[in-house]
Design an enzyme around this catalytic site. Structure first.
Site, short mmCIF file in Angstrom:
data_model
loop_
_atom_site.label_atom_id
_atom_site.label_comp_id
_atom_site.label_asym_id
_atom_site.label_seq_id
_atom_site.Cartn_x
_atom_site.Cartn_y
_atom_site.Cartn_z
CD GLU A 23 -42.27 19.05 -11.31
OE1 GLU A 23 -41.57 18.66 -10.36
OE2 GLU A 23 -43.52 19.04 -11.27
CB CYS A 63 -54.49 15.43 -13.62
SG CYS A 63 -55.49 16.85 -14.07
#
Length: 344
Positions: free
Chosen positions: A90, A335
């Site tokens: 990703e 994150c």
């Protein structure tokens, strides 16, 4: 003779093998990076024999990563790429005000370091990406009319665990290729000391971000098993050396985990960790990161008030600190949330 590893080295070798003049390679790279042409057959400025050789070697497209799923929010786009062997990674594109675009890319398929709060680690480690697979993530965005203003190695994997990392950085900073300034690139690490030392010597102007997440050795070892191999006190000494050598700021990431690492005691210990290190200590900057929930872990999101109090304790002690603005959490693009899925 050193084996040519990257596609750009192979392209140059193909030009040479065909006994074509050197300027043909320059035309090829300009077609890619100035005209944004992804299909070799569309590079009509090149002779047919060269175009055919390039297609035979690389396939019809310059970029080898194939987008198989895209998810968008207001300021973030998360892309799932499939590689030539079927593995998946990703990458995330972020849009800021005034047209600035930043891209978070992966360096590994999965991750084997097992940080307890990170979704990527739950997938386990599959393999390292090649330098081409790393940089091809950016080529995809570039070919789709995005501006590569800044790049961060904060996607899947630990960048310093990949031997091809610096080959990728060399491609990104090559003025005949991506042409990025070192200062537009950030490499994040959980504390791989040899990798930090190599960065200091090879690319001293590249930004360095260190994932701290606890100032206490025992707790950090529990949250991040890498701390048993590279203890925090040794990592901090290496970061000191990096700052002294480069004169560059080091960013310290601190994910706020409710009831785990968010106490006043933790804040004061962070102050103790960063104060009285030397005349360079002002070049440490703390990024406090609200935890992004994921179904892969049981940790909880911390309230904004608690984060502000933590930040206030740091600032009152003279520590440079900010609360990071998060984009993409609603599409699991923030994150610690990246974790490829076979079916989305």
């Amino acid at each position: 003779m050193k084996q040519t590893k990257t596609k750009y080295g192979k392209m140059k070798q193909i030009v040479s093998n065909l006994k074509l003049p050197d300027y043909r390679y320059e035309q090829l790279t300009k077609a890619i990076f100035h005209q944004r042409i992804d299909n070799f057959d569309d590079m009509h400025i090149l002779p047919k024999v060269l175009r055919m050789s390039l297609v035979n070697e690389f396939g019809k497209n310059v970029s080898s990563v194939i987008p198989v799923f895209s998810q968008d929010s207001k300021q973030a786009q998360k892309l799932l790429f499939e590689l030539t062997d079927g593995e998946r990674i990703e990458a995330v594109g972020l849009k800021y005000k005034q047209g600035w675009e930043s891209f978070c890319i992966s360096s590994q398929c999965g991750c084997g370091f097992g940080c307890r709060f990170c979704a990527t680690g739950s997938a386990g480690f599959k393999r390292n990406l090649t330098a081409d697979e790393i940089t091809d993530q950016l080529l995809y965005f570039y070919f789709n009319d995005h501006r590569l203003n800044s790049i961060s190695f904060m996607g899947m994997g630990e960048a310093f665990a990949n031997p091809e990392l610096f080959d990728a950085v060399k491609i990104l900073t090559d003025q005949n290729l991506f042409g990025l300034s070192q200062r537009r690139i950030t490499i994040s690490t959980i504390g791989i000391i040899p990798g930090i030392q190599s960065l200091t010597q090879k690319f001293p102007q590249v930004n360095l971000a260190f994932s701290l997440h606890s100032p206490f050795e025992s707790q950090r070892s529990d949250l991040m098993p890498i701390n048993k191999r590279f203890p925090l006190n040794q990592v901090m000494k290496t970061l000191d050396e990096h700052i002294i050598h480069t004169g560059r700021r080091v960013f310290i990431a601190y994910i706020m985990l409710e009831g785990i690492n968010d106490s006043k005691e933790h804040a004061e210990a962070v102050v103790g960790l960063l104060k009285n290190r030397g005349s360079w200590e002002h070049l440490y900057h703390i990024d406090l990161i609200p935890y992004n929930s994921t179904d892969k872990t049981t940790f909880k999101f911390q309230s904004s008030n608690a984060i502000k109090q933590f930040c206030s304790t740091l600032k009152k002690a003279g520590i440079s600190a900010t609360v990071r603005t998060q984009f993409g959490s609603e599409i699991s693009a923030a994150c610690g949330q990246l974790c490829y899925e076979n079916e989305l």
